[in-house]
Design an enzyme around this catalytic site. Structure first.
Site, short mmCIF file in Angstrom:
data_model
loop_
_atom_site.label_atom_id
_atom_site.label_comp_id
_atom_site.label_asym_id
_atom_site.label_seq_id
_atom_site.Cartn_x
_atom_site.Cartn_y
_atom_site.Cartn_z
N THR A 1 0.74 -1.17 0.13
CA THR A 1 -0.10 0.04 -0.11
C THR A 1 1.01 1.52 -0.07
O THR A 1 0.67 2.18 -0.79
CB THR A 1 -1.10 -0.03 1.20
OG1 THR A 1 -1.66 -1.39 1.30
CG2 THR A 1 -1.62 1.21 1.24
N ASN B 1 -5.97 -8.93 -7.95
CA ASN B 1 -6.10 -9.51 -6.56
C ASN B 1 -7.50 -10.52 -6.63
O ASN B 1 -7.39 -11.41 -5.84
CB ASN B 1 -5.96 -8.84 -5.28
CG ASN B 1 -6.67 -7.56 -5.55
OD1 ASN B 1 -6.52 -6.55 -6.35
ND2 ASN B 1 -7.56 -7.17 -4.41
N HIS C 1 4.38 -9.90 2.27
CA HIS C 1 3.37 -11.14 2.73
C HIS C 1 2.76 -11.94 1.81
O HIS C 1 2.33 -12.77 2.17
CB HIS C 1 2.66 -10.63 3.82
CG HIS C 1 1.49 -9.56 3.44
ND1 HIS C 1 0.28 -10.24 3.46
CD2 HIS C 1 1.48 -8.41 2.92
CE1 HIS C 1 -0.58 -9.05 3.09
NE2 HIS C 1 0.38 -8.06 2.53
N CYS D 1 -8.83 -6.33 2.14
CA CYS D 1 -8.64 -4.96 2.65
C CYS D 1 -10.13 -4.32 2.44
O CYS D 1 -10.57 -3.43 3.13
CB CYS D 1 -8.01 -4.16 1.67
SG CYS D 1 -6.29 -4.75 1.46
N1 PLP Z 1 -2.06 -4.24 -4.41
C1 PLP Z 1 -2.56 -5.64 -4.34
C2 PLP Z 1 -2.78 -5.91 -5.74
C3 PLP Z 1 -2.84 -6.25 -3.47
O1 PLP Z 1 -3.28 -7.35 -3.56
C4 PLP Z 1 -2.59 -5.65 -2.16
C5 PLP Z 1 -3.10 -6.85 -0.72
O2 PLP Z 1 -3.97 -7.36 -0.95
C6 PLP Z 1 -1.94 -4.73 -2.07
C7 PLP Z 1 -1.58 -3.82 -2.97
C8 PLP Z 1 -1.61 -4.03 -0.66
O3 PLP Z 1 -0.52 -4.84 -0.04
P1 PLP Z 1 -0.12 -4.55 1.38
O4 PLP Z 1 -1.02 -5.42 2.05
O5 PLP Z 1 1.36 -5.03 1.54
O6 PLP Z 1 -0.48 -3.18 1.97
#
Ligand code: PLP
Length: 385
Positions: free
Chosen positions: A70, A148, A198, A322
């Site tokens: 993020t 995702n 992660h 999220c």
């Molecule tokens: N971008 C995508 C496509 C994701 O799937 C995710 C997490 O689900 C993120 C960004 C965010 O990553 P983080 O969980 O390390 O903030």
């Protein structure tokens, strides 16, 4: 437990856990300290930076550690826009992760014109629309590599050619593709690329942003000289060590894992499609992260399926972790044209390194009965779909 939510997060690889434990016990130094215990840590984290850089086809000084995928997305987008005050336009897609989507909304509130490129029913972006949206005022294009929720892989190489023709910087969110398919910054032709540990069997709370040398960008925060003064703050050394080790494990066994995961996912997909009626597969059949399966089960609410599976210790998702609970219907599924009631009946199953054939057999055995039972008590009528 059968864990089929690897796009939300992955379990820590045992080799990564061992390396992190060793580091925690043996090294507490601040990498900025000039005496040996600091220099040792600096050397270790630079080796991790190097292995990540090599894997992406980048140089070590083009890798900047951040606190998450993020943050990497925010840094790339806000950083490039801030560095180009003479340009006030930004182009992204309608199916980005909230890390990009909500950054775009923030920019809009601050006077930036944002164009959201639509996608087709498979989740592929409309390239002509993107091309037509570019103006001399466009500072940056940000299009995710793999989605995702449905796994669709975008033609970043093609988008890169268009961006270069127009002298526009290109960022891609590769959080879901890194560790699953080949991610090479030069083959993709991107200027900026986000990754997160992660999602690749590393620890949470550590991400990285690749910034091509020569890309004008401002930091998000100000402080000391760490990360070339672009992301100051004492480094998350344990996170970096875990990230580096996760990448080393990936380099060793990534190809083998990929083949196995794809085979298991294909088995699961076939099993579901053969046994369960009134369903729809969401995403691209071919241009997709194959371990990501998204199905709509007509007449049902996804939460009911998720909870029924959870009772059996089978863990799936209703979409992006999220946005879970925060969003009525997935913006991704809406963007590919699903009616709200179909979008709300959709489950994502994402496979990973630790799934086994037995896991898949159990899901194929349990899921049809769960769907049948839920449909018996569902108030929604399948015939209306
Ligand atoms: N971008 C995508 C496509 C994701 O799937 C995710 C997490 O689900 C993120 C960004 C965010 O990553 P983080 O969980 O390390 O903030």
């Amino acid at each position: 437990m059968i864990y089929l939510d690897n796009n939300a997060t992955t379990p820590l690889d045992p080799g990564v856990a061992d390396k992190m434990c060793w580091f925690l016990k043996e090294h507490f130094g601040n990498p900025s300290s000039l005496y040996p215990i600091g220099r040792d840590v600096k050397k270790i984290i630079n080796e991790d930076r190097e292995i990540i850089a090599q894997t992406l086809g980048a140089n070590r000084n083009e890798i900047f550690f951040t606190g998450s995928g993020t943050e990497s997305d925010n840094f790339a987008i806000r950083g490039v826009l801030d560095a180009h005050p003479e340009k006030n336009e930004f182009i992204t897609s309608s199916i980005e992760h909230p890390a990009v989507m909500n950054t775009a909304k923030y920019l809009e509130k601050n006077g930036i014109k944002v164009t959201y490129v639509p996608v087709d029913k498979y989740g592929m972006i409309d390239i002509d629309f993107l091309k037509d949206s570019i103006t001399p005022k466009t500072a940056l294009i940000s299009i995710m590599h793999a989605n995702n929720e449905i796994g669709t892989i975008q033609p970043i190489e093609e988008i890169s050619k268009i961006a270069k023709e127009h002298n526009v910087f290109l960022h891609t969110d590769a959080v879901q593709s890194f560790g699953k398919i080949d991610v090479d910054v030069n083959k993709l032709g991107v200027d900026l690329l986000s990754i997160s540990a992660h999602k690749i069997y590393g620890p949470k709370g550590i991400g990285a942003l690749y910034i091509r040398k020569g890309t004008k960008i401002c930091p998000l925060i100000y402080g000391g000289h760490q990360e070339q003064e672009m992301r100051p703050g004492t480094e998350n050394t344990i996170g970096i060590v875990g990230f580096g080790e996760a990448v080393r494990v990936f380099r060793k066994q990534g190809d083998k894992d990929k083949k196995r995961i794809e085979k298991l996912a294909e088995q699961l997909k076939k099993g579901i499609e053969e046994i369960i009626p009134h369903i729809k597969f969401n995403g691209h059949e071919k241009k997709r992260i194959k371990g990501t399966l998204n199905f709509s089960f007509y007449g049902l609410e996804a939460e009911a399926i998720l909870l029924s599976l959870a009772v059996k210790d089978i863990y799936v998702s209703t979409g992006s972790a999220c946005s879970e609970g925060a969003e009525e219907t997935s913006h991704v599924l809406s963007a590919i044209g699903l009616k709200p009631e179909i979008a709300r009946s959709s489950i994502r199953m994402s496979l990973g390194r630790f799934n086994t054939e037995k896991d898949i057999e159990i899901v194929i055995e349990e899921l049809p009965e769960i769907i049948e039972n839920l449909r018996k008590i569902s108030a929604l009528n399948i015939e209306e779909y």
